[in-house]
Enzyme design. Structure first.
Site, PDB file in Angstrom:
ATOM      1  N   GLY A  13      19.823  33.237  46.297  1.00  0.00           N
ATOM      2  CA  GLY A  13      20.694  31.837  46.370  1.00  0.00           C
ATOM      3  C   GLY A  13      19.280  31.185  47.800  1.00  0.00           C
ATOM      4  O   GLY A  13      20.086  30.482  48.902  1.00  0.00           O
ATOM      5  N   SER A  14      17.986  31.248  46.641  1.00  0.00           N
ATOM      6  CA  SER A  14      17.504  30.296  47.643  1.00  0.00           C
ATOM      7  C   SER A  14      17.244  28.504  47.489  1.00  0.00           C
ATOM      8  O   SER A  14      16.829  27.673  48.499  1.00  0.00           O
ATOM      9  CB  SER A  14      15.858  30.652  46.729  1.00  0.00           C
ATOM     10  OG  SER A  14      15.830  30.147  45.487  1.00  0.00           O
ATOM     11  N   ASN A  15      18.212  28.507  46.630  1.00  0.00           N
ATOM     12  CA  ASN A  15      18.188  26.904  46.154  1.00  0.00           C
ATOM     13  C   ASN A  15      20.001  26.560  47.129  1.00  0.00           C
ATOM     14  O   ASN A  15      19.518  25.646  47.321  1.00  0.00           O
ATOM     15  CB  ASN A  15      18.836  26.906  44.309  1.00  0.00           C
ATOM     16  CG  ASN A  15      17.555  26.873  43.898  1.00  0.00           C
ATOM     17  OD1 ASN A  15      16.749  25.043  43.549  1.00  0.00           O
ATOM     18  ND2 ASN A  15      17.163  28.226  42.985  1.00  0.00           N
ATOM     19  N   ARG A  65      37.207  36.107  31.503  1.00  0.00           N
ATOM     20  CA  ARG A  65      36.983  35.072  31.763  1.00  0.00           C
ATOM     21  C   ARG A  65      37.693  34.098  32.380  1.00  0.00           C
ATOM     22  O   ARG A  65      37.047  33.243  33.033  1.00  0.00           O
ATOM     23  CB  ARG A  65      35.624  34.610  31.221  1.00  0.00           C
ATOM     24  CG  ARG A  65      34.770  34.071  31.763  1.00  0.00           C
ATOM     25  CD  ARG A  65      33.680  33.080  30.871  1.00  0.00           C
ATOM     26  NE  ARG A  65      33.919  32.711  29.923  1.00  0.00           N
ATOM     27  CZ  ARG A  65      33.469  32.082  28.520  1.00  0.00           C
ATOM     28  NH1 ARG A  65      32.375  32.125  28.904  1.00  0.00           N
ATOM     29  NH2 ARG A  65      34.036  31.115  28.001  1.00  0.00           N
ATOM     30  N   MET A  90      24.553  32.651  36.824  1.00  0.00           N
ATOM     31  CA  MET A  90      23.916  32.907  35.832  1.00  0.00           C
ATOM     32  C   MET A  90      24.804  33.683  34.933  1.00  0.00           C
ATOM     33  O   MET A  90      24.958  34.794  34.093  1.00  0.00           O
ATOM     34  CB  MET A  90      23.452  34.627  36.133  1.00  0.00           C
ATOM     35  CG  MET A  90      22.508  34.632  37.472  1.00  0.00           C
ATOM     36  SD  MET A  90      21.317  33.289  36.811  1.00  0.00           S
ATOM     37  CE  MET A  90      20.301  34.071  35.330  1.00  0.00           C
ATOM     38  N   ASN A 107      23.632  21.404  37.608  1.00  0.00           N
ATOM     39  CA  ASN A 107      22.706  22.719  37.473  1.00  0.00           C
ATOM     40  C   ASN A 107      21.074  22.558  37.730  1.00  0.00           C
ATOM     41  O   ASN A 107      21.158  21.659  37.629  1.00  0.00           O
ATOM     42  CB  ASN A 107      23.639  22.742  35.935  1.00  0.00           C
ATOM     43  CG  ASN A 107      22.158  24.193  35.042  1.00  0.00           C
ATOM     44  OD1 ASN A 107      22.635  25.533  36.325  1.00  0.00           O
ATOM     45  ND2 ASN A 107      21.572  24.577  34.421  1.00  0.00           N
ATOM     46  N   HIS A 109      18.056  24.414  36.616  1.00  0.00           N
ATOM     47  CA  HIS A 109      17.110  24.559  34.960  1.00  0.00           C
ATOM     48  C   HIS A 109      15.654  25.544  34.945  1.00  0.00           C
ATOM     49  O   HIS A 109      15.189  23.890  34.947  1.00  0.00           O
ATOM     50  CB  HIS A 109      17.347  24.688  34.245  1.00  0.00           C
ATOM     51  CG  HIS A 109      17.832  25.616  32.472  1.00  0.00           C
ATOM     52  ND1 HIS A 109      18.234  26.666  32.525  1.00  0.00           N
ATOM     53  CD2 HIS A 109      15.922  25.518  32.073  1.00  0.00           C
ATOM     54  CE1 HIS A 109      17.975  26.951  31.539  1.00  0.00           C
ATOM     55  NE2 HIS A 109      16.529  26.265  31.082  1.00  0.00           N
ATOM     56  N   GLY A 143      28.475  23.113  26.181  1.00  0.00           N
ATOM     57  CA  GLY A 143      27.444  23.517  25.616  1.00  0.00           C
ATOM     58  C   GLY A 143      26.028  24.098  26.786  1.00  0.00           C
ATOM     59  O   GLY A 143      26.914  23.935  27.651  1.00  0.00           O
ATOM     60  N   VAL A 144      25.230  24.666  25.917  1.00  0.00           N
ATOM     61  CA  VAL A 144      24.278  25.612  27.285  1.00  0.00           C
ATOM     62  C   VAL A 144      23.713  24.152  27.534  1.00  0.00           C
ATOM     63  O   VAL A 144      22.794  24.298  26.638  1.00  0.00           O
ATOM     64  CB  VAL A 144      24.062  27.077  26.007  1.00  0.00           C
ATOM     65  CG1 VAL A 144      23.004  27.939  27.332  1.00  0.00           C
ATOM     66  CG2 VAL A 144      24.514  27.379  25.715  1.00  0.00           C
TER      67      VAL A 144
HETATM   68  C1  GRF Z   1      16.297  29.411  40.148  1.00  0.00           C
HETATM   69  O1  GRF Z   1      15.111  29.752  39.535  1.00  0.00           O
HETATM   70  C2  GRF Z   1      17.062  28.663  38.919  1.00  0.00           C
HETATM   71  O2  GRF Z   1      16.626  27.807  38.140  1.00  0.00           O
HETATM   72  C3  GRF Z   1      17.724  29.822  37.746  1.00  0.00           C
HETATM   73  O3  GRF Z   1      18.239  31.484  38.830  1.00  0.00           O
HETATM   74  C4  GRF Z   1      16.996  30.773  39.962  1.00  0.00           C
HETATM   75  C5  GRF Z   1      18.008  31.127  41.366  1.00  0.00           C
HETATM   76  O4  GRF Z   1      16.905  31.189  42.460  1.00  0.00           O
HETATM   77  N1  GRF Z   1      18.348  30.663  37.489  1.00  0.00           N
HETATM   78  P1  GRF Z   1      18.089  31.337  43.291  1.00  0.00           P
HETATM   79  O5  GRF Z   1      18.862  32.209  43.306  1.00  0.00           O
HETATM   80  O6  GRF Z   1      18.530  29.711  43.924  1.00  0.00           O
HETATM   81  O7  GRF Z   1      16.936  31.743  44.086  1.00  0.00           O
END
Ligand code: GRF
Length: 207
Positions: A13-15, A65, A90, A107, A109, A143-144
């Site tokens: 969860g750093s983002n 799902r 994820m 998102n 990426h 899509g992905v």
């Molecule tokens: C990020 O690097 C993102 O690009 C990837 O997973 C990581 C998640 O990091 N898909 P965080 O949970 O936000 O720390």
């Protein structure tokens, strides 16, 4: 009225933290809920520490799902979210969820899309031997990692490839770019180019 953001996570969860630190409660942006695909992860603690509602939606807790996605969608709609941010989420979200929040999901990426979509993007890039990598923020379609690009930032790879140093660099960029995208969308500065639904106009980049 606040621009209401729901954040989806799966781990650290750093983002999410970057959004909480730089956007939450400022400039009209409010993080109104954090949902995790896994229980017991650090991101849930980060949400609760910021006083934000946090809930777990584990795939195993539902018959399939679609049922999980529907429960998650209801939870987000109950909070009246304007934007859903996948911040290290994820898992794949099904078509009905994507259509329910069409044009309102973004998102982050860790590659310069369309290069290296999917899992383990940094490893894919290193295996390929690229000399430039980067981060993409994009709208989510069915899509992905294939939706329209909102922001991208490249960086050059050093010859010596220390994966931890590269991950730190990726995170540093992500933690700036993702909140920036949220701010741009919240302020109404993001729109699809007339006549081309692939091209996103954002902020002052297109003036
Ligand atoms: C990020 O690097 C993102 O690009 C990837 O997973 C990581 C998640 O990091 N898909 P965080 O949970 O936000 O720390």
């Amino acid at each position: 009225m606040a621009f209401r953001v729901g954040v989806l996570i799966s781990g650290e969860g750093s983002n999410l933290q970057a959004i909480l630190d730089s956007q939450h409660g400022r400039e009209g942006v409010e993080v109104v809920g954090v949902a995790s695909s896994r229980a017991g992860v650090r991101g849930l603690e980060r949400a609760r520490a910021a006083g934000v509602d946090a809930e777990v939606f584990e795939r195993a807790g539902y018959p399939d799902r679609e049922a999980r996605d529907a429960a998650l969608g209801n939870w987000l709609d109950d909070r009246d979210v304007d934007l859903v941010v996948l911040a290290g989420f994820m898992e794949i979200l099904g078509g009905p969820f994507i259509r329910r929040f069409e044009g309102r999901i973004v998102n982050v990426h860790p590659s310069l899309l369309p290069a290296f979509p999917g899992l383990r993007a940094i490893e894919q890039a290193l295996d390929y031997g690229v000399q430039v990598m980067g981060v993409t923020i994009h709208f989510v379609d069915e899509g992905v990692d294939s939706g329209p690009v909102i922001l991208q930032e490249p960086f050059e790879l050093p010859y010596a490839r220390d994966i931890e140093a590269i991950e730190r660099r990726v995170h540093e960029i992500e933690h700036r770019l993702l909140p920036q995208a949220v701010a741009l969308i919240a302020s109404g500065a993001v729109s699809l180019a007339p006549g081309n639904p692939r091209v996103v106009r954002s902020g002052d980049r297109d003036r």
